[in-house]
Design a protein around this motif. Structure first.
Motif, PDB file in Angstrom:
ATOM      1  N   TYR A  38      17.600  -1.172  10.266  1.00  0.00           N
ATOM      2  CA  TYR A  38      16.223  -1.479   9.903  1.00  0.00           C
ATOM      3  C   TYR A  38      15.536  -0.272   9.282  1.00  0.00           C
ATOM      4  CZ  TYR A  38      16.742  -5.559  12.947  1.00  0.00           C
ATOM      5  OH  TYR A  38      17.162  -6.739  13.530  1.00  0.00           O
ATOM      6  N   CYS A  39      14.835  -0.524   8.207  1.00  0.00           N
ATOM      7  CA  CYS A  39      13.955   0.470   7.604  1.00  0.00           C
ATOM      8  C   CYS A  39      12.621   0.443   8.346  1.00  0.00           C
ATOM      9  CB  CYS A  39      13.766   0.114   6.134  1.00  0.00           C
ATOM     10  SG  CYS A  39      12.652   1.186   5.208  1.00  0.00           S
ATOM     11  N   ALA A  40      12.023   1.618   8.512  1.00  0.00           N
ATOM     12  CA  ALA A  40      10.788   1.710   9.281  1.00  0.00           C
ATOM     13  C   ALA A  40       9.821   2.668   8.611  1.00  0.00           C
ATOM     14  CB  ALA A  40      11.092   2.185  10.698  1.00  0.00           C
ATOM     15  N   ALA A  41       8.536   2.394   8.777  1.00  0.00           N
ATOM     16  CA  ALA A  41       7.501   3.266   8.242  1.00  0.00           C
ATOM     17  C   ALA A  41       6.446   3.520   9.308  1.00  0.00           C
ATOM     18  CB  ALA A  41       6.867   2.650   7.003  1.00  0.00           C
ATOM     19  N   ARG A  42       5.934   4.712   9.297  1.00  0.00           N
ATOM     20  CA  ARG A  42       4.881   5.086  10.236  1.00  0.00           C
ATOM     21  C   ARG A  42       3.807   5.835   9.467  1.00  0.00           C
ATOM     22  NH1 ARG A  42       5.233   9.501  15.205  1.00  0.00           N
ATOM     23  NH2 ARG A  42       3.218   8.986  16.162  1.00  0.00           N
ATOM     24  N   ASN A  43       2.561   5.549   9.763  1.00  0.00           N
ATOM     25  CA  ASN A  43       1.458   6.234   9.091  1.00  0.00           C
ATOM     26  C   ASN A  43       1.544   7.737   9.339  1.00  0.00           C
ATOM     27  OD1 ASN A  43      -0.050   3.989   7.936  1.00  0.00           O
ATOM     28  ND2 ASN A  43      -0.442   3.396  10.045  1.00  0.00           N
ATOM     29  N   PHE A  44       1.711   8.488   8.240  1.00  0.00           N
ATOM     30  CA  PHE A  44       1.610   9.953   8.209  1.00  0.00           C
ATOM     31  C   PHE A  44       2.785  10.725   8.812  1.00  0.00           C
ATOM     32  CE2 PHE A  44      -2.829   8.353   8.626  1.00  0.00           C
ATOM     33  CZ  PHE A  44      -3.167   8.520   7.299  1.00  0.00           C
ATOM     34  N   ILE A  45       3.420  10.211   9.837  1.00  0.00           N
ATOM     35  CA  ILE A  45       4.400  10.996  10.591  1.00  0.00           C
ATOM     36  C   ILE A  45       5.752  10.276  10.598  1.00  0.00           C
ATOM     37  CG2 ILE A  45       4.930  12.051  12.819  1.00  0.00           C
ATOM     38  CD1 ILE A  45       1.937  11.985  13.427  1.00  0.00           C
ATOM     39  N   ALA A  46       6.846  11.051  10.520  1.00  0.00           N
ATOM     40  CA  ALA A  46       8.186  10.468  10.604  1.00  0.00           C
ATOM     41  C   ALA A  46       8.388   9.810  11.962  1.00  0.00           C
ATOM     42  CB  ALA A  46       9.227  11.548  10.362  1.00  0.00           C
ATOM     43  N   PRO A  47       8.845   8.565  11.995  1.00  0.00           N
ATOM     44  CA  PRO A  47       9.060   7.862  13.264  1.00  0.00           C
ATOM     45  C   PRO A  47      10.405   8.204  13.879  1.00  0.00           C
ATOM     46  CG  PRO A  47       9.525   6.384  11.449  1.00  0.00           C
ATOM     47  CD  PRO A  47       9.118   7.699  10.839  1.00  0.00           C
ATOM     48  N   ILE A  48      10.412   8.654  15.117  1.00  0.00           N
ATOM     49  CA  ILE A  48      11.672   8.938  15.788  1.00  0.00           C
ATOM     50  C   ILE A  48      11.857   8.086  17.032  1.00  0.00           C
ATOM     51  CG2 ILE A  48      11.829  11.265  14.849  1.00  0.00           C
ATOM     52  CD1 ILE A  48      10.858  12.314  17.546  1.00  0.00           C
ATOM     53  N   SER A  49      10.950   7.165  17.245  1.00  0.00           N
ATOM     54  CA  SER A  49      11.067   6.217  18.347  1.00  0.00           C
ATOM     55  C   SER A  49      10.592   4.863  17.854  1.00  0.00           C
ATOM     56  CB  SER A  49      10.221   6.681  19.532  1.00  0.00           C
ATOM     57  OG  SER A  49      10.214   5.701  20.548  1.00  0.00           O
ATOM     58  N   ASN A  73       8.893   2.621  19.238  1.00  0.00           N
ATOM     59  CA  ASN A  73       7.507   2.265  19.553  1.00  0.00           C
ATOM     60  C   ASN A  73       6.498   3.054  18.724  1.00  0.00           C
ATOM     61  OD1 ASN A  73       7.592   4.754  20.768  1.00  0.00           O
ATOM     62  ND2 ASN A  73       7.488   3.983  22.860  1.00  0.00           N
ATOM     63  N   GLU A  74       6.975   3.945  17.847  1.00  0.00           N
ATOM     64  CA  GLU A  74       6.083   4.683  16.952  1.00  0.00           C
ATOM     65  C   GLU A  74       5.958   4.010  15.586  1.00  0.00           C
ATOM     66  OE1 GLU A  74       7.964   8.471  16.718  1.00  0.00           O
ATOM     67  OE2 GLU A  74       7.149   9.190  18.621  1.00  0.00           O
ATOM     68  N   VAL A  75       6.773   3.001  15.338  1.00  0.00           N
ATOM     69  CA  VAL A  75       6.856   2.401  14.009  1.00  0.00           C
ATOM     70  C   VAL A  75       5.685   1.450  13.771  1.00  0.00           C
ATOM     71  CG1 VAL A  75       8.229   0.881  12.541  1.00  0.00           C
ATOM     72  CG2 VAL A  75       9.355   2.613  13.950  1.00  0.00           C
ATOM     73  N   ASP A  76       5.099   1.569  12.580  1.00  0.00           N
ATOM     74  CA  ASP A  76       4.002   0.680  12.197  1.00  0.00           C
ATOM     75  C   ASP A  76       4.494  -0.530  11.392  1.00  0.00           C
ATOM     76  OD1 ASP A  76       2.200   3.674  11.789  1.00  0.00           O
ATOM     77  OD2 ASP A  76       1.743   2.149  13.296  1.00  0.00           O
ATOM     78  N   ARG A 130       0.831  -1.192   0.000  1.00  0.00           N
ATOM     79  CA  ARG A 130       0.000   0.000   0.000  1.00  0.00           C
ATOM     80  C   ARG A 130       0.876   1.256   0.000  1.00  0.00           C
ATOM     81  NH1 ARG A 130      -4.557  -0.306   4.447  1.00  0.00           N
ATOM     82  NH2 ARG A 130      -4.982   1.690   3.485  1.00  0.00           N
ATOM     83  N   THR A 131       1.701   1.382  -1.022  1.00  0.00           N
ATOM     84  CA  THR A 131       2.636   2.499  -1.039  1.00  0.00           C
ATOM     85  C   THR A 131       1.983   3.817  -1.409  1.00  0.00           C
ATOM     86  OG1 THR A 131       3.238   1.883  -3.284  1.00  0.00           O
ATOM     87  CG2 THR A 131       4.632   1.057  -1.509  1.00  0.00           C
ATOM     88  N   ALA A 132       0.716   3.792  -1.831  1.00  0.00           N
ATOM     89  CA  ALA A 132       0.040   5.050  -2.105  1.00  0.00           C
ATOM     90  C   ALA A 132      -0.254   5.793  -0.816  1.00  0.00           C
ATOM     91  CB  ALA A 132      -1.246   4.795  -2.879  1.00  0.00           C
ATOM     92  N   SER A 133      -0.262   5.071   0.298  1.00  0.00           N
ATOM     93  CA  SER A 133      -0.541   5.725   1.574  1.00  0.00           C
ATOM     94  C   SER A 133       0.642   6.577   1.991  1.00  0.00           C
ATOM     95  CB  SER A 133      -0.831   4.678   2.649  1.00  0.00           C
ATOM     96  OG  SER A 133      -1.953   3.908   2.305  1.00  0.00           O
ATOM     97  N   PRO A 134       0.411   7.673   2.639  1.00  0.00           N
ATOM     98  CA  PRO A 134       1.511   8.548   3.045  1.00  0.00           C
ATOM     99  C   PRO A 134       2.190   8.040   4.315  1.00  0.00           C
ATOM    100  CG  PRO A 134      -0.576   9.510   3.677  1.00  0.00           C
ATOM    101  CD  PRO A 134      -0.903   8.246   2.942  1.00  0.00           C
ATOM    102  N   TYR A 135       3.453   7.708   4.205  1.00  0.00           N
ATOM    103  CA  TYR A 135       4.217   7.227   5.341  1.00  0.00           C
ATOM    104  C   TYR A 135       5.399   8.138   5.627  1.00  0.00           C
ATOM    105  CZ  TYR A 135       1.800   2.771   4.646  1.00  0.00           C
ATOM    106  OH  TYR A 135       0.860   1.797   4.510  1.00  0.00           O
ATOM    107  N   GLY A 136       5.612   8.425   6.914  1.00  0.00           N
ATOM    108  CA  GLY A 136       6.901   8.912   7.329  1.00  0.00           C
ATOM    109  C   GLY A 136       7.821   7.708   7.381  1.00  0.00           C
ATOM    110  N   MET A 137       9.103   7.916   7.055  1.00  0.00           N
ATOM    111  CA  MET A 137      10.028   6.797   6.982  1.00  0.00           C
ATOM    112  C   MET A 137      11.235   7.060   7.868  1.00  0.00           C
ATOM    113  SD  MET A 137       8.644   4.765   4.688  1.00  0.00           S
ATOM    114  CE  MET A 137       9.991   3.681   4.212  1.00  0.00           C
ATOM    115  N   GLY A 138      11.920   5.990   8.237  1.00  0.00           N
ATOM    116  CA  GLY A 138      13.099   6.173   9.068  1.00  0.00           C
ATOM    117  C   GLY A 138      14.025   4.979   9.040  1.00  0.00           C
ATOM    118  N   TRP A 139      15.182   5.177   9.634  1.00  0.00           N
ATOM    119  CA  TRP A 139      16.168   4.117   9.838  1.00  0.00           C
ATOM    120  C   TRP A 139      16.446   3.988  11.329  1.00  0.00           C
ATOM    121  CZ3 TRP A 139      17.738   0.984   5.999  1.00  0.00           C
ATOM    122  CH2 TRP A 139      17.583   1.421   4.677  1.00  0.00           C
ATOM    123  N   PHE A 140      16.491   2.763  11.775  1.00  0.00           N
ATOM    124  CA  PHE A 140      16.870   2.420  13.140  1.00  0.00           C
ATOM    125  C   PHE A 140      17.988   1.394  13.070  1.00  0.00           C
ATOM    126  CE2 PHE A 140      13.412   4.231  15.774  1.00  0.00           C
ATOM    127  CZ  PHE A 140      12.600   4.696  14.754  1.00  0.00           C
TER     128      PHE A 140
END
Length: 123
Positions: free
Chosen positions: A95-106, A108-111, A27-37
């Protein structure tokens, strides 16, 4: 649901560079904030860098500021982490991480999480 697949890890000498990739599918059409951990042996998973949905906002943990650069190409559904001046203490599974709508900085915020890619920096 979104699936994340990392690549680009490897073994590098201290002072060297690596570029990590994370390709998103599903579902890449959905807006995700992304991050690396990253997670080193015997340590908790820690935040490294994050980027907003548009790419206009970036965030870094202090230890990588000035050395790592996070970026994304939404047309290619790809997230990048350019790592320079690598140090032995950067050794970890990244690890690559995605969070619905917002950039993940923790963590426990990662979806959604990728499976991880090993980065080893030798001294």
């Amino acid at each position: 649901q979104v699936q994340l697949v990392e690549s680009g890890g490897g073994l590098v000498q201290a002072g060297g560079s690596l570029r990590l990739f994370c390709v998103a599918s599903g579902r890449t059409a959905s807006p995700y904030g992304m991050g690396w951990f990253r997670q080193a042996p015997g340590k908790e998973r820690e935040f490294v860098a994050a980027i907003s949905r548009s790419g206009s906002g970036t965030y870094y943990t202090d230890s990588v500021k000035g050395r790592f650069t996070i970026s994304r190409d939404n047309a290619k559904n790809t997230l990048y982490l350019q790592m320079m001046s690598l140090r032995p203490e950067d050794t970890a599974v990244y690890y690559c991480a995605a969070r619905n709508f917002i950039a993940p900085i923790s963590a426990n915020e990662v979806d959604y999480w990728g499976q991880g890619t090993q980065v080893t920096v030798s001294s």
